[in-house]
Design a protein around this motif. Structure first.
Motif, PDB file in Angstrom:
ATOM      1  N   ILE A  87      42.358  39.216  38.079  1.00  0.00           N
ATOM      2  CA  ILE A  87      43.383  38.479  37.342  1.00  0.00           C
ATOM      3  C   ILE A  87      44.758  38.832  37.906  1.00  0.00           C
ATOM      4  O   ILE A  87      45.099  40.013  37.990  1.00  0.00           O
ATOM      5  N   PRO A  88      45.535  37.851  38.312  1.00  0.00           N
ATOM      6  CA  PRO A  88      46.880  38.144  38.835  1.00  0.00           C
ATOM      7  C   PRO A  88      47.722  38.898  37.809  1.00  0.00           C
ATOM      8  O   PRO A  88      47.667  38.613  36.610  1.00  0.00           O
ATOM      9  N   LEU A  91      49.773  37.185  35.036  1.00  0.00           N
ATOM     10  CA  LEU A  91      49.154  36.595  33.846  1.00  0.00           C
ATOM     11  C   LEU A  91      48.845  37.634  32.773  1.00  0.00           C
ATOM     12  O   LEU A  91      48.411  37.273  31.678  1.00  0.00           O
ATOM     13  N   LEU A  92      49.065  38.913  33.082  1.00  0.00           N
ATOM     14  CA  LEU A  92      48.732  39.973  32.135  1.00  0.00           C
ATOM     15  C   LEU A  92      49.992  40.584  31.532  1.00  0.00           C
ATOM     16  O   LEU A  92      50.966  40.858  32.237  1.00  0.00           O
ATOM     17  N   ASP A  93      49.963  40.791  30.232  1.00  0.00           N
ATOM     18  CA  ASP A  93      51.062  41.464  29.545  1.00  0.00           C
ATOM     19  C   ASP A  93      50.859  42.968  29.731  1.00  0.00           C
ATOM     20  O   ASP A  93      49.876  43.520  29.232  1.00  0.00           O
ATOM     21  N   PRO A  94      51.756  43.666  30.435  1.00  0.00           N
ATOM     22  CA  PRO A  94      51.549  45.099  30.704  1.00  0.00           C
ATOM     23  C   PRO A  94      51.550  45.951  29.443  1.00  0.00           C
ATOM     24  O   PRO A  94      50.991  47.046  29.433  1.00  0.00           O
ATOM     25  N   ALA A  95      52.160  45.474  28.371  1.00  0.00           N
ATOM     26  CA  ALA A  95      52.238  46.260  27.131  1.00  0.00           C
ATOM     27  C   ALA A  95      50.966  46.140  26.302  1.00  0.00           C
ATOM     28  O   ALA A  95      50.510  47.121  25.709  1.00  0.00           O
ATOM     29  N   GLU A  98      47.168  41.550  27.166  1.00  0.00           N
ATOM     30  CA  GLU A  98      46.787  40.167  26.876  1.00  0.00           C
ATOM     31  C   GLU A  98      46.814  39.313  28.139  1.00  0.00           C
ATOM     32  O   GLU A  98      47.631  39.516  29.036  1.00  0.00           O
ATOM     33  N   LEU A  99      45.895  38.355  28.178  1.00  0.00           N
ATOM     34  CA  LEU A  99      45.860  37.369  29.256  1.00  0.00           C
ATOM     35  C   LEU A  99      46.617  36.139  28.788  1.00  0.00           C
ATOM     36  O   LEU A  99      46.229  35.495  27.812  1.00  0.00           O
ATOM     37  N   ASN A 100      47.714  35.834  29.453  1.00  0.00           N
ATOM     38  CA  ASN A 100      48.568  34.718  29.058  1.00  0.00           C
ATOM     39  C   ASN A 100      48.347  33.529  29.987  1.00  0.00           C
ATOM     40  O   ASN A 100      48.514  33.632  31.199  1.00  0.00           O
ATOM     41  N   LEU A 101      47.941  32.414  29.382  1.00  0.00           N
ATOM     42  CA  LEU A 101      47.728  31.176  30.133  1.00  0.00           C
ATOM     43  C   LEU A 101      48.694  30.132  29.599  1.00  0.00           C
ATOM     44  O   LEU A 101      48.355  29.337  28.718  1.00  0.00           O
ATOM     45  N   PRO A 102      49.944  30.118  30.096  1.00  0.00           N
ATOM     46  CA  PRO A 102      50.979  29.247  29.535  1.00  0.00           C
ATOM     47  C   PRO A 102      50.658  27.765  29.622  1.00  0.00           C
ATOM     48  O   PRO A 102      51.016  27.002  28.727  1.00  0.00           O
ATOM     49  N   GLU A 103      49.947  27.336  30.673  1.00  0.00           N
ATOM     50  CA  GLU A 103      49.655  25.908  30.796  1.00  0.00           C
ATOM     51  C   GLU A 103      48.694  25.439  29.710  1.00  0.00           C
ATOM     52  O   GLU A 103      48.641  24.250  29.388  1.00  0.00           O
ATOM     53  N   LEU A 104      47.933  26.383  29.131  1.00  0.00           N
ATOM     54  CA  LEU A 104      47.014  26.049  28.039  1.00  0.00           C
ATOM     55  C   LEU A 104      47.535  26.537  26.693  1.00  0.00           C
ATOM     56  O   LEU A 104      46.872  26.354  25.670  1.00  0.00           O
ATOM     57  N   ASP A 105      48.700  27.192  26.707  1.00  0.00           N
ATOM     58  CA  ASP A 105      49.292  27.772  25.505  1.00  0.00           C
ATOM     59  C   ASP A 105      48.310  28.740  24.838  1.00  0.00           C
ATOM     60  O   ASP A 105      48.105  28.720  23.625  1.00  0.00           O
ATOM     61  N   LEU A 106      47.702  29.611  25.671  1.00  0.00           N
ATOM     62  CA  LEU A 106      46.727  30.572  25.163  1.00  0.00           C
ATOM     63  C   LEU A 106      47.182  31.991  25.468  1.00  0.00           C
ATOM     64  O   LEU A 106      47.727  32.275  26.538  1.00  0.00           O
ATOM     65  N   HIS A 191      32.946  43.906  59.343  1.00  0.00           N
ATOM     66  CA  HIS A 191      32.815  42.646  58.613  1.00  0.00           C
ATOM     67  C   HIS A 191      32.198  42.887  57.239  1.00  0.00           C
ATOM     68  O   HIS A 191      32.685  42.383  56.221  1.00  0.00           O
ATOM     69  N   ASP A 192      31.121  43.669  57.190  1.00  0.00           N
ATOM     70  CA  ASP A 192      30.451  43.933  55.925  1.00  0.00           C
ATOM     71  C   ASP A 192      31.352  44.730  54.979  1.00  0.00           C
ATOM     72  O   ASP A 192      31.401  44.462  53.771  1.00  0.00           O
ATOM     73  N   MET A 193      32.049  45.710  55.516  1.00  0.00           N
ATOM     74  CA  MET A 193      32.926  46.524  54.675  1.00  0.00           C
ATOM     75  C   MET A 193      34.084  45.696  54.140  1.00  0.00           C
ATOM     76  O   MET A 193      34.428  45.760  52.952  1.00  0.00           O
ATOM     77  N   HIS A 194      34.706  44.892  54.995  1.00  0.00           N
ATOM     78  CA  HIS A 194      35.821  44.052  54.559  1.00  0.00           C
ATOM     79  C   HIS A 194      35.365  43.004  53.539  1.00  0.00           C
ATOM     80  O   HIS A 194      36.092  42.690  52.591  1.00  0.00           O
ATOM     81  N   LYS A 195      34.169  42.486  53.711  1.00  0.00           N
ATOM     82  CA  LYS A 195      33.644  41.511  52.761  1.00  0.00           C
ATOM     83  C   LYS A 195      33.454  42.142  51.382  1.00  0.00           C
ATOM     84  O   LYS A 195      33.808  41.549  50.358  1.00  0.00           O
ATOM     85  N   ALA A 196      32.901  43.368  51.352  1.00  0.00           N
ATOM     86  CA  ALA A 196      32.712  44.059  50.087  1.00  0.00           C
ATOM     87  C   ALA A 196      34.046  44.414  49.439  1.00  0.00           C
ATOM     88  O   ALA A 196      34.226  44.273  48.219  1.00  0.00           O
ATOM     89  N   LEU A 197      34.988  44.855  50.239  1.00  0.00           N
ATOM     90  CA  LEU A 197      36.319  45.206  49.713  1.00  0.00           C
ATOM     91  C   LEU A 197      37.011  43.985  49.128  1.00  0.00           C
ATOM     92  O   LEU A 197      37.593  44.059  48.024  1.00  0.00           O
ATOM     93  N   ALA A 198      36.959  42.860  49.835  1.00  0.00           N
ATOM     94  CA  ALA A 198      37.603  41.655  49.337  1.00  0.00           C
ATOM     95  C   ALA A 198      36.936  41.143  48.073  1.00  0.00           C
ATOM     96  O   ALA A 198      37.600  40.624  47.170  1.00  0.00           O
ATOM     97  N   SER A 199      35.613  41.295  48.012  1.00  0.00           N
ATOM     98  CA  SER A 199      34.877  40.806  46.848  1.00  0.00           C
ATOM     99  C   SER A 199      35.260  41.563  45.581  1.00  0.00           C
ATOM    100  O   SER A 199      35.401  40.971  44.511  1.00  0.00           O
ATOM    101  N   TRP A 200      35.463  42.872  45.713  1.00  0.00           N
ATOM    102  CA  TRP A 200      35.704  43.687  44.515  1.00  0.00           C
ATOM    103  C   TRP A 200      37.155  44.055  44.301  1.00  0.00           C
ATOM    104  O   TRP A 200      37.557  44.386  43.173  1.00  0.00           O
ATOM    105  N   PHE A 201      37.981  43.996  45.348  1.00  0.00           N
ATOM    106  CA  PHE A 201      39.358  44.450  45.206  1.00  0.00           C
ATOM    107  C   PHE A 201      40.402  43.421  45.625  1.00  0.00           C
ATOM    108  O   PHE A 201      41.591  43.705  45.639  1.00  0.00           O
TER     109      PHE A 201
END
Length: 205
Positions: A87-88, A91-95, A98-106, A191-201
């Motif tokens: 999640i970028p 979109l997260l309230d650091p305090a 909460e996940l804030n989705l302004p385009e959906l008003d959620l 390639h395998d290591m970078h793929k795993a890193l990108a998938s999880w991080f």
């Protein structure tokens, strides 16, 4: 009317013993109380109570019999799907987290069941502590995480099993093993290591 609810009054009323393995077969109410016909392993009986609370799950028999609405989508074809997402930060309230989705008003709360028009969404932040565990002290795999150093810690350790073929293991944010490598040189390992890193991080910085 007994069919009206006052949670504040319920909360301050002395508790009665809870009873499990019982089923309500029918209920009636008047101005003073609710009458319940109960089916139990020891037999059927009738009881009266001041309050009847529908706390018997999402498919609550009490709720259905009393006509209490339950907005949202709930049926026997319900399917649960779980996944790991990034999640970028914007979109997260650091305090509050909460996940804030302004385009959906959620504004959705973590560690909770957020009821949406088409179902329920739950999410939680994974605890820190993930990283690459270097089992040799000079693993070439440690260099493969350079683009993720802001999110992945490299920890040097010694394997209890000296016959372990892996030279490094990658630990996911949830504490499970994401992958292992024997440090075989070349593009396939990277390639395998970078793929795993990108998938999880996420993408490399």
């Amino acid at each position: 009317m007994a069919s009206h609810w006052n949670c504040a009054t319920c909360a301050t009323t002395p508790c009665t013993p809870s009873r499990s393995r019982k089923r309500i077969s029918s209920r009636y109410w008047d101005d003073d109380a609710v009458t319940l016909d109960i089916r139990a392993p020891q037999g059927a009986y009738r009881t009266r109570t001041r309050y009847l609370v529908g706390a018997d799950g999402g498919h609550s028999t009490v709720r259905k019999q009393t006509g209490i609405a339950f907005p949202g989508t709930t049926d026997d074809s319900f399917a649960s799907r779980a996944g790991h997402v990034i999640i970028p930060d914007a979109l997260l309230d650091p305090a509050t987290g909460e996940l804030n989705l302004p385009e959906l008003d959620l504004h959705l709360s973590p560690y909770a069941h957020n009821r949406l028009p088409n179902g329920v969404l739950s999410f939680a932040m994974m605890q820190p502590g993930s990283g690459l565990v270097d089992l040799t002290g000079h693993s070439a795999s440690a260099e493969a995480v350079d683009g993720w150093r802001d999110r992945v810690d490299v920890i040097t350790a010694r394997a209890a099993d000296r016959h372990l073929s892996a030279s490094a293991v990658l630990v996911r944010p949830d504490g499970y093993l994401a992958g292992a490598t024997d440090d075989t040189p070349g593009e396939p390992m990277l390639h395998d290591m970078h793929k795993a890193l990108a998938s999880w991080f996420g993408a490399a910085a």
